[in-house]
Motif scaffolding. Structure first.
Motif, short mmCIF file in Angstrom:
data_model
loop_
_atom_site.label_atom_id
_atom_site.label_comp_id
_atom_site.label_asym_id
_atom_site.label_seq_id
_atom_site.Cartn_x
_atom_site.Cartn_y
_atom_site.Cartn_z
N UNK A 61 -9.29 11.07 -2.66
CA UNK A 61 -9.19 12.41 -2.10
C UNK A 61 -10.52 12.80 -1.48
N UNK A 62 -10.47 13.70 -0.51
CA UNK A 62 -11.68 14.33 -0.02
C UNK A 62 -11.61 15.79 -0.40
N UNK B 149 -10.50 13.20 10.69
CA UNK B 149 -11.35 12.02 10.81
C UNK B 149 -11.68 11.43 9.44
N UNK B 150 -12.04 12.29 8.47
CA UNK B 150 -12.45 11.79 7.16
C UNK B 150 -11.27 11.22 6.38
N UNK C 252 -11.77 7.35 5.10
CA UNK C 252 -11.80 6.98 3.69
C UNK C 252 -10.43 6.56 3.14
N UNK C 253 -9.43 6.49 4.01
CA UNK C 253 -8.08 6.09 3.60
C UNK C 253 -7.55 6.97 2.46
N UNK C 254 -7.69 8.27 2.62
CA UNK C 254 -7.27 9.21 1.59
C UNK C 254 -5.77 9.15 1.36
N UNK C 255 -5.39 9.40 0.09
CA UNK C 255 -3.97 9.39 -0.28
C UNK C 255 -3.46 10.78 -0.63
N UNK C 256 -4.37 11.69 -1.00
CA UNK C 256 -3.97 13.01 -1.46
C UNK C 256 -5.10 13.99 -1.16
N UNK C 257 -4.74 15.23 -0.84
CA UNK C 257 -5.77 16.23 -0.54
C UNK C 257 -5.25 17.60 -0.93
N UNK C 258 -6.17 18.45 -1.38
CA UNK C 258 -5.86 19.84 -1.69
C UNK C 258 -6.69 20.73 -0.78
#
Length: 499
Positions: A196-197, A235-236, A240-246
């Motif tokens: 996550x970011x 972009x981020x 970073x190949x994020x899978x989940x974000x809040x």
């Protein structure tokens, strides 16, 4: 310290070489072994500087690795970590420091100028982000005696936003924070593959407890975001190949207006989460058009902040629902007469579980008013449907009583926000001799859209009962926001007195 409480040390043993934390602004990375070593060094340094069990250690910093350094270090020695809201005024910070009386204050170098005005409130301080701090986190300490720590001992204290009065210090025990993470991992099916970011401020429970700590507990990776923009987050997520974000609704509002959002397929993303405030329905529609999984949750500093789960496949037929209570917490909806609300009846949301807060710091009366027989009285109004899906209606204090009728602003806001000429909207009740309260809508029009009050009235008549239609529309260039992106209705009421 009891071994089961120091879960970071255990995670470092299980996943020593896995990236735990990454800084977005410079791409610095720390493995779990390195993160645990840093916090152990800081714990030793704190002990050598006289920090004892129960002492408060405060931090004034943007999102940074130091949040984890100090939180886990305090956990190891029984101290209480107090992250400070750097968006507050110096006067407000001064009042918080006088309330929590920390023995040490860590200040990031970016806030050196602000700190000069706070020195009188804190006897000892140290700087974060420089060579001296790196020496602290890399120093070895041998034969340090750590006090016995119970799961009910306090670990962190997060001050509430204070939009309705003086901020209160919400004391969270080891049990509170640990069970929120466990409950989140199991209910949301998080795995060690999660990345996550985090753009949520880490002085807020949404930044610290909502996703960061659960993902670290399960062995995933947390990227700490810097300044948020809609373009940057796309972009981020890809970098970073994020899978989940809040994110909060205002962040999503900005995101869906960017070309980058509409051009990206977000191939690694499993789910987009929204929290902190009810999400406008046009955000749901944007993600539906993209075929992206989106849902919202509900929480508060005093409970979790994670309390509900909804599968993203249910969000289209249950749009606006936060879902059902998570695995290890209970929920009740109670009407003013003390009776349980029936299906589709509105009641105050009460929450109970091991993830709940201990007490308010130096405020026994507020604690007794909020926490009764283990149940947290949230002050939020909600209802549930026949299948047990819950919907947040709004704040109890925000409910408008006009002409003897109860009006819930969120219903009106959702409808007005769907108007093609409206960018943002907030609805409040203003004192009125005839009606008791006057339903009032504050509107931010979209650029180049000239919107007339009569047009809005006709539009509202298509969906809303007459007593719900705002009797007053006020157009603004922007709506005031709190430090976590919520619309500040207190300031709107103050503004209305001046106009």
């Amino acid at each position: 310290m009891r071994w089961e409480l120091d879960w970071l040390e255990n995670r470092a043993r299980l996943s020593p070489n896995k990236n735990a934390v990454i800084l977005e602004d410079n791409n610095m990375k720390w493995t779990y072994r390195e993160l645990n070593n840093r916090s152990t060094s800081v714990a030793g340094w704190l002990k050598n500087h006289g920090v004892k069990k129960g002492d408060r250690v405060a931090l004034l910093s943007p999102n940074d690795i130091s949040y984890f350094d100090l939180l886990f270090a305090c956990g190891k020695i029984g101290a209480i970590f107090v992250p400070l809201n750097w968006r507050l005024s110096v006067h407000e910070l001064h009042e918080i420091l006088l309330d929590c009386t920390p023995v040490l204050l860590g200040v990031h170098q970016k806030f050196e100028n602000m700190f000069t005005s706070l020195e009188t409130a804190i006897p000892h301080s140290f700087y974060i982000g420089g060579v001296e701090y790196e020496r602290i986190v890399n120093q070895s300490y041998n034969h340090i005696f750590f006090d016995h720590i119970s799961e009910l001992d306090p670990l962190a204290m997060i001050y509430t936003g204070g939009t309705t009065g003086k901020p209160k210090g919400v004391v969270l025990s080891h049990q509170s924070i640990q069970w929120n993470a466990i409950n989140t991992i199991l209910s949301w099916n998080l795995t060690e593959e999660e990345i996550t970011i985090n753009y949520m401020p880490m002085f807020h429970t949404g930044g610290l407890n909502a996703l960061s700590l659960p993902i670290l507990m399960i062995g995933g990776t947390v990227v700490l975001g810097d300044q948020y923009t809609g373009q940057k987050v796309v972009h981020s997520i890809q970098q970073y190949n994020c899978t989940i974000i809040l994110l909060v609704p205002t962040m999503y509002h900005l995101l869906i207006q960017t070309e980058e959002f509409w051009k990206s397929d977000f191939p690694t993303m499993k789910i987009f989460l929204s929290g902190a405030a009810p999400c406008p329905l046009q955000v749901y529609e944007a993600f539906q058009k993209k075929g992206l999984a989106f849902k919202e949750g509900y929480g508060l500093t005093e409970a979790g902040p994670n309390n509900f789960f909804i599968d993203h496949t249910d969000t289209q037929v249950k749009r606006g629902s936060v879902g059902k209570p998570m695995l290890f917490n209970a929920v009740r909806l109670v009407k003013d007469n003390g009776q349980e609300a029936k299906v589709n009846e509105v009641g105050e949301l009460l929450i109970k579980g091991k993830h709940s807060f201990s007490h308010y710091w130096n405020n026994e009366m507020a604690t007794l008013e909020t926490k009764k027989e283990g149940w947290i009285h949230t002050g939020d109004l909600a209802k549930k449907d026949e299948e047990g899906f819950h919907y947040i209606v709004g704040r109890k204090k925000d409910m408008i009583i006009t002409g003897g009728e109860n009006v819930y602003p969120l219903e009106i806001e959702h409808w007005i926000a769907a108007h093609p000429g409206v960018d943002e909207v907030a609805v409040i009740g203003l004192p009125d001799e005839k009606w008791g309260e006057l339903v009032t809508a504050f509107i931010v029009p979209k650029h180049s859209y000239a919107i007339e009050e009569e047009e809005l009235i006709v539009y509202c008549e298509k969906k809303l009962g007459r007593y719900k239609i705002p009797k007053k529309f006020i157009q603004l260039e922007e709506l005031p926001k709190t430090h976590v992106g919520k619309i500040d209705k207190k300031k709107l009421k103050e503004f209305s007195k001046q106009t």
